[in-house]
Design a protein around this motif. Structure first.
Motif, short mmCIF file in Angstrom:
data_model
loop_
_atom_site.label_atom_id
_atom_site.label_comp_id
_atom_site.label_asym_id
_atom_site.label_seq_id
_atom_site.Cartn_x
_atom_site.Cartn_y
_atom_site.Cartn_z
N PRO A 1 25.09 35.12 26.30
CA PRO A 1 26.17 35.89 26.86
C PRO A 1 27.07 34.98 27.32
O PRO A 1 26.59 34.14 28.16
CB PRO A 1 25.69 37.08 27.30
CG PRO A 1 24.19 37.08 26.95
CD PRO A 1 23.76 35.73 26.56
N ALA A 2 28.40 35.21 27.53
CA ALA A 2 29.36 34.72 28.23
C ALA A 2 28.97 34.52 29.61
O ALA A 2 29.56 33.75 30.63
CB ALA A 2 30.68 35.03 27.91
N ASP A 3 28.47 35.94 30.30
CA ASP A 3 28.17 36.05 31.79
C ASP A 3 26.92 35.50 32.19
O ASP A 3 26.55 35.46 33.27
CB ASP A 3 28.25 37.48 32.05
CG ASP A 3 27.18 38.23 31.58
OD1 ASP A 3 26.22 37.75 30.44
OD2 ASP A 3 26.86 39.28 31.77
N VAL A 4 26.23 34.46 31.45
CA VAL A 4 25.23 33.78 31.65
C VAL A 4 25.66 32.42 32.29
O VAL A 4 26.21 31.49 31.68
CB VAL A 4 24.03 33.61 30.65
CG1 VAL A 4 23.03 32.43 30.89
CG2 VAL A 4 23.70 34.80 30.15
N VAL A 5 25.53 32.19 33.69
CA VAL A 5 25.56 30.87 34.23
C VAL A 5 24.50 30.10 34.87
O VAL A 5 23.73 30.80 35.70
CB VAL A 5 26.82 31.15 35.34
CG1 VAL A 5 28.11 31.30 34.80
CG2 VAL A 5 26.44 32.55 36.20
N PRO A 6 24.27 28.85 34.21
CA PRO A 6 23.07 28.09 34.82
C PRO A 6 23.40 27.61 35.93
O PRO A 6 24.52 26.95 36.13
CB PRO A 6 22.85 27.19 33.56
CG PRO A 6 23.87 27.40 32.49
CD PRO A 6 24.94 28.50 32.98
N TYR A 7 22.62 27.16 36.85
CA TYR A 7 22.52 26.30 38.09
C TYR A 7 21.33 25.64 38.21
O TYR A 7 20.10 26.26 37.93
CB TYR A 7 22.79 27.12 39.43
CG TYR A 7 24.23 27.72 39.36
CD1 TYR A 7 25.30 26.59 39.79
CD2 TYR A 7 24.69 28.89 39.34
CE1 TYR A 7 26.67 26.95 39.89
CE2 TYR A 7 25.98 29.15 39.30
CZ TYR A 7 26.87 28.24 39.67
OH TYR A 7 28.19 28.86 39.90
N ALA A 8 21.47 24.36 38.89
CA ALA A 8 20.06 23.56 39.26
C ALA A 8 19.50 24.54 40.35
O ALA A 8 20.13 25.09 41.26
CB ALA A 8 20.58 22.59 39.73
N LEU A 9 18.18 24.55 40.25
CA LEU A 9 17.33 25.23 41.20
C LEU A 9 17.72 24.78 42.85
O LEU A 9 17.70 25.57 43.57
CB LEU A 9 15.96 25.12 40.99
CG LEU A 9 14.98 25.79 41.85
CD1 LEU A 9 15.24 27.33 41.77
CD2 LEU A 9 13.45 25.62 41.52
N SER A 10 17.88 23.37 42.75
CA SER A 10 18.24 22.77 44.12
C SER A 10 19.41 23.61 44.71
O SER A 10 19.74 23.57 45.72
CB SER A 10 18.55 21.28 44.00
OG SER A 10 19.41 21.14 43.05
#
Ligand SMILES: NC(=O)c1ccc[n+]([C@@H]2O[C@H](COP(=O)([O-])OP(=O)(O)OC[C@H]3O[C@@H](n4cnc5c(N)ncnc54)[C@H](OP(=O)(O)O)[C@@H]3O)[C@@H](O)[C@H]2O)c1
Length: 319
Positions: free
Chosen positions: A287-296
């Protein structure tokens, strides 16, 4: 090994460095963690507002995706099988579900828990649905509510009625054929009239609760000579944990009330459903509202408007 933990309930998890994991025990597999999503459940755990979160320090994650570097197989790691906000996890092989080759680990991490919410409600908490059944999804525009649409279709739903506050988003779901019709969660009188106009519905999957649920239950038209309306509470996105329910509503309607979460269904029964849930989640687009970030970056991105409105997915090895 790098990992993230909540040091005090209500605070963002901190990104930390500590000793490597011990060797996996018998029956366990060492996985390199690829992705773990910040579901509403994960936020509740970090705030100390979920029964599963009893003490700190705590990894608030619930599930995720990891790879067995020895074989290259990618797995979905079931709920609470291992702390997933970490570079590596030792998980019981029985709690792992292989993910089809080519599936996006971020989408699977983001969607498996939402898919499970309606899947388990429909398999574990309602009974005797006939093919072509009708379902009303309260909160259909949320991440979990949207996934309830393909889940309900898979189990034979004929008519899907969506309910949410955002009418434009509801219209878009009708326009692309996802749902058949909608009602708007807004003014109580209008909601009452719109609900009554629906006539009988077989199932209500409720992610919202609060005043909207109370109005819908009061206005619902049921049929004493037909199947009941089976109401299942799944969430409380309206942030109201209690509702008013007039005794007449229970006495004058052919209505059953249930909820769906661990505690209301057998974990053994739910565990048997996980491969099907993962298989469906693996077919859904991210979905468009899924935003990945580095765990750091977890401490920086944790308590933001974006985190409240969208679905963060944390990546221990970065983007
Ligand atoms: N029991 C389970 O197994 C299970 C599993 C997954 C999720 N849940 C629960 O289900 C609920 C929904 O989860 P989700 O993943 O779909 O969350 P979500 O993606 O954050 O839901 C967002 C949607 O909720 C609606 N919303 C937000 N605030 C609202 C309010 N005050 N009143 C009414 N609607 C509001 C908004 O839709 P509109 O603006 O269009 O109305 C928004 O699109 C949460 O309470 C979550 O904890 C339970």
């Amino acid at each position: 090994m790098h990992y993230a933990q909540v040091q005090a309930f209500g605070q963002a998890p901190q990104y930390l460095e500590g000793p490597d994991l011990p060797e996996p025990a018998a029956g366990q597999v060492r996985l390199k963690v690829l992705a773990s999503a910040v579901h509403r459940l994960v936020q509740m755990r970090a705030n100390g507002k979920h029964f599963s979160a009893t003490s700190v320090p705590l990894d608030p994650s619930s599930d995720g995706v990891g790879i067995d570097e020895a074989t290259g197989q990618v797995y979905y790691v079931s709920m609470f099988a291992a702390p997933m906000l970490a570079e590596y996890a030792n998980a019981d092989i029985k709690r792992l579900v292989p993910i089809p080759a080519g599936a996006d680990p971020i989408a699977v991490a983001a969607l498996t828990n939402p898919v499970s919410s309606s899947w388990l409600a429909l398999t574990e908490r309602v009974h005797d649905l006939k093919p072509g059944f009708s379902v009303l999804v309260l909160g259909v525009t949320g991440t979990s509510g949207r996934t309830a649409i393909p889940v309900a279709r898979k189990f034979g739903a004929g008519t899907i009625i969506g309910a949410a506050r955002n009418e434009k988003a509801l219209q878009a779901l009708v326009a692309d054929g996802s749902i058949d019709k909608y009602i708007v969660l807004g003014d109580a009188d209008a909601l009452s009239n719109a609900t009554a106009a629906l006539g009988h519905v077989d199932v209500i999957l409720d992610y919202v609760y609060g005043a909207a649920a109370s109005t819908v239950l009061s206005a619902l038209q049921t049929n004493a000579d037909g199947p009941p309306t089976q109401y299942v509470n799944i969430g409380t996105i309206a942030q109201e944990e209690s509702i008013s329910l007039n005794a007449q509503t229970l006495r004058a309607k052919n209505l059953t009330l249930a909820g769906s979460a661990p505690g209301s269904y057998s974990l053994t029964g739910a565990g048997k459903q996980v491969p099907g849930i993962v298989a469906l989640a693996a077919t859904l687009p991210k979905p468009a509202d899924v935003v990945p970030y580095a765990l750091s970056e977890v401490a920086r991105v944790w308590d933001t408007d974006e985190a409240r409105k969208k679905r963060l997915v944390l990546l221990p090895w970065g983007q």
